[in-house]
Design an enzyme around this catalytic site. Sequence first.
Site, PDB file in Angstrom:
ATOM      1  N   GLU A  68       0.832  -1.211   0.000  1.00 49.04           N
ATOM      2  CA  GLU A  68       0.000   0.000   0.000  1.00 49.04           C
ATOM      3  C   GLU A  68       0.862   1.256   0.000  1.00 49.04           C
ATOM      4  OE1 GLU A  68      -2.889  -0.475   3.193  1.00 49.04           O
ATOM      5  OE2 GLU A  68      -3.936  -2.000   1.995  1.00 49.04           O
ATOM      6  N   GLU A  99      -1.570 -10.194  -6.034  1.00 47.97           N
ATOM      7  CA  GLU A  99      -1.570 -11.007  -7.256  1.00 47.97           C
ATOM      8  C   GLU A  99      -0.693 -10.370  -8.327  1.00 47.97           C
ATOM      9  OE1 GLU A  99      -4.074  -9.959  -5.466  1.00 47.97           O
ATOM     10  OE2 GLU A  99      -5.851 -11.231  -5.629  1.00 47.97           O
TER      11      GLU A  99
HETATM   12  N1  THU Z   1      -5.928  -6.449  -2.441  1.00 41.45           N
HETATM   13  C1  THU Z   1      -5.105  -7.395  -2.998  1.00 41.45           C
HETATM   14  O1  THU Z   1      -3.919  -7.478  -2.666  1.00 41.45           O
HETATM   15  N2  THU Z   1      -5.650  -8.245  -3.896  1.00 41.45           N
HETATM   16  C2  THU Z   1      -6.947  -8.228  -4.310  1.00 41.45           C
HETATM   17  O2  THU Z   1      -7.316  -8.960  -5.212  1.00 41.45           O
HETATM   18  C3  THU Z   1      -7.896  -7.323  -3.656  1.00 41.45           C
HETATM   19  C4  THU Z   1      -7.317  -6.297  -2.777  1.00 41.45           C
HETATM   20  C5  THU Z   1      -5.360  -5.528  -1.461  1.00 41.45           C
HETATM   21  C6  THU Z   1      -5.302  -4.097  -1.904  1.00 41.45           C
HETATM   22  C7  THU Z   1      -5.309  -3.368  -0.587  1.00 41.45           C
HETATM   23  O3  THU Z   1      -3.981  -3.295  -0.098  1.00 41.45           O
HETATM   24  C8  THU Z   1      -6.108  -4.271   0.340  1.00 41.45           C
HETATM   25  O4  THU Z   1      -6.159  -5.539  -0.293  1.00 41.45           O
HETATM   26  C9  THU Z   1      -7.524  -3.800   0.586  1.00 41.45           C
HETATM   27  O5  THU Z   1      -8.184  -3.528  -0.581  1.00 41.45           O
END
Ligand code: THU
Length: 133
Positions: free
Chosen positions: A45, A56
Amino acid sequence: MGNLDALVATAREARERAYCPYSGYAVGAAVLGADGVIYSGCNVENASYGLTVCAERTAIFAMVAAGCRSIREVVVATQDSGTPCGACRQVMSEFIESPEDVLVHCVDDSGGIRSLRFSELLPHAFRLGRDRG
Ligand code: THU
């Protein structure tokens, strides 16, 4: 260890490295490449929220950067066996040759697993053809 067990273990380990101080939602991913190598990733993030990259995509980009362009199987580890977001499905699609044959397994903390064919996860995917430079 079988392929799936190794993928699940790798995704869970990657999840421990998630950088998610804003959402608190940690995600780990493991991608088995057609080269037989397991690539992993976690969500990363940013204070500028829109710059966040999902687990992913981190794993898929590591695979491509290592020289492999074909996904054989995917595991995503979250607290609640969440499925990949739409953006990640589209990025997966780029590197999946046979959508019926590639399984995406979504695992949770307590041993739950939800397995889907990629063709179920992203029907009617947008593709420009196979000539990918
Ligand atoms: N996130 C992922 O890593 N993969 C996904 O397919 C959905 C969301 C992460 C993004 C963010 O850091 C957190 O999950 C909440 O949305």
